[in-house]
Design an enzyme around this catalytic site. Sequence first.
Site, short mmCIF file in Angstrom:
data_model
loop_
_atom_site.label_atom_id
_atom_site.label_comp_id
_atom_site.label_asym_id
_atom_site.label_seq_id
_atom_site.Cartn_x
_atom_site.Cartn_y
_atom_site.Cartn_z
N GLU A 66 0.75 -1.34 -0.14
CA GLU A 66 -0.16 -0.07 -0.05
C GLU A 66 1.10 1.25 0.18
OE1 GLU A 66 -3.68 -1.48 2.91
OE2 GLU A 66 -1.65 -1.31 3.70
N ASP A 237 -8.28 -4.59 8.98
CA ASP A 237 -7.55 -4.04 8.22
C ASP A 237 -7.40 -3.74 6.95
OD1 ASP A 237 -5.09 -5.04 8.04
OD2 ASP A 237 -3.94 -3.87 9.33
P1 NAD Z 1 2.33 -10.32 13.97
O1 NAD Z 1 2.58 -11.25 13.16
O2 NAD Z 1 3.94 -10.24 14.13
O3 NAD Z 1 1.49 -11.11 15.17
C1 NAD Z 1 -0.11 -11.45 14.54
C2 NAD Z 1 0.17 -12.57 16.44
O4 NAD Z 1 -1.59 -13.66 16.10
C3 NAD Z 1 0.51 -13.58 15.97
O5 NAD Z 1 1.59 -13.72 16.83
C4 NAD Z 1 -0.36 -14.49 15.83
O6 NAD Z 1 0.17 -15.92 16.57
C5 NAD Z 1 -0.96 -14.19 16.45
N1 NAD Z 1 -2.65 -14.88 15.77
C6 NAD Z 1 -3.42 -14.50 14.29
N2 NAD Z 1 -4.64 -15.24 14.47
C7 NAD Z 1 -4.93 -15.22 15.56
C8 NAD Z 1 -5.79 -16.00 16.52
N3 NAD Z 1 -7.23 -16.39 15.87
N4 NAD Z 1 -6.41 -16.05 18.01
C9 NAD Z 1 -5.27 -15.36 18.82
N5 NAD Z 1 -3.76 -14.85 17.92
C10 NAD Z 1 -3.72 -14.64 16.45
O7 NAD Z 1 2.35 -8.84 13.12
P2 NAD Z 1 1.83 -7.57 13.56
O8 NAD Z 1 2.69 -6.86 13.35
O9 NAD Z 1 1.88 -7.72 14.76
O10 NAD Z 1 0.48 -6.99 13.60
C11 NAD Z 1 -0.29 -7.66 14.21
C12 NAD Z 1 -1.77 -6.70 12.68
O11 NAD Z 1 -2.27 -5.56 13.35
C13 NAD Z 1 -1.60 -7.11 11.84
O12 NAD Z 1 -2.56 -7.74 10.94
C14 NAD Z 1 -1.74 -6.55 11.07
O13 NAD Z 1 -1.79 -5.97 9.29
C15 NAD Z 1 -2.03 -5.02 11.51
N6 NAD Z 1 -1.76 -3.73 11.48
C16 NAD Z 1 -2.89 -2.61 11.67
C17 NAD Z 1 -2.29 -1.12 12.18
C18 NAD Z 1 -3.03 -0.25 12.20
O14 NAD Z 1 -3.15 0.81 12.04
N7 NAD Z 1 -4.14 -0.50 12.29
C19 NAD Z 1 -0.69 -1.15 11.73
C20 NAD Z 1 0.00 -2.27 12.63
C21 NAD Z 1 -0.16 -3.59 11.68
#
Ligand code: NAD
Length: 350
Positions: A66, A237
């Site tokens: 993006e 997101d």
């Molecule tokens: P990451 O992959 O490092 O961590 C995600 C975690 O979620 C993993 O440890 C995984 O095991 C866990 N997980 C997946 N499915 C699960 C479930 N059903 N139950 C419990 N745990 C579960 O990712 P990250 O960098 O920490 O990002 C997390 C999320 O936040 C992503 O989806 C990312 O796109 C989003 N994000 C949003 C913003 C925003 O501004 N809103 C900014 C950054 C990241």
Amino acid sequence: MTLTTPSDKALVPFVSVDNMMQLIHHIGIEQMLRDLAGYVEEDFKRWELFDKTPRVASHSDVGVIELMPTSDGEAYGFKYVNGHPKNTSEGLQTVTAFGLLADVYTGYPVLLTEMTILTALRTAATSAMAAKYLAPKGADTMAMIGNGAQSEFQTLAMKAIIGLKSVRLYDKDAAATEKCARNLQGLGVEVVSCKTPEDAIEGAQILTTCTADKQYATILTDNMVGSGVHINAIGGDCPGKTELAAGILSRSDVFVEYPPQTRIEGEIQQMPEDFAVTELWEVIAGRKQGRTGDRQITLFDSVGFAIEDFSALRYIRDRIKGTGYFTELDMLADPDDPRDLFGMLQRAKG
Ligand code: NAD
């Protein structure tokens, strides 16, 4: 305001990952989270003067890439960011990013910076800023569901900005919870590791969902959410990527960044197009109310918006001045005679 003059050698300050980490330690992470929340808050208060567009997304089966642009008329910023949930299984980050700030008057870049760490900081600072307006008074316990890259930042921002005392961790992968608990040791927040999401939300006034999975997930089901809580929904997101049961949205007052983007990417993609939401900037600018009662469920449907990155870029530009936490990049061709680009090339020959 002109940030470059024709006689300057147009070198662009560049903040590498290493320099960003040193800068964070120099400032102190909690102070930096508070500072960033302050910059975001300032920009949300002048929301209307920004150029706004939903981010430009290129989707594939495995993720999304993006571009997130905006301008306040004086400076222009954009972030390049990806989201690839499958990456961690290959030893790569789910989210990586870099960003650029430019002078609107000349169009010349004035900052290029890593934004993987900066995104984690700005996302966490924005979550805590929203919680300051929306969470129940005195909220001091948070459930943190999804203990990946963002989780420690989310926890520390809630501590630094709203005084969080305790975090209850849950991840479907116990190794992620262990990592998060280990990293948070000694940082002034009580850490409780939980075996189920139901256990994690026990006694928490703030429920943060921060998982990564490219599907309509239900990290929180309708019956898990009682009255009076604040939900900080971070992981939904992208189109086809949500974390909450639709029933929760129907019972909540939903606060969003930029509705045209959130309706495509956020939890509310599950709801009809005219589903009522409040824009968070209006609460911060004092035009709309945030939390109005003890029993109300407030929900920050965060997707991440370009203005938050702009605020973070602005902050880094201001904070690196007079420090050694950047290098200068020769990335702009800048001949003495602006029309003699070819001559400059010829003179560079052997
Ligand atoms: P990451 O992959 O490092 O961590 C995600 C975690 O979620 C993993 O440890 C995984 O095991 C866990 N997980 C997946 N499915 C699960 C479930 N059903 N139950 C419990 N745990 C579960 O990712 P990250 O960098 O920490 O990002 C997390 C999320 O936040 C992503 O989806 C990312 O796109 C989003 N994000 C949003 C913003 C925003 O501004 N809103 C900014 C950054 C990241």
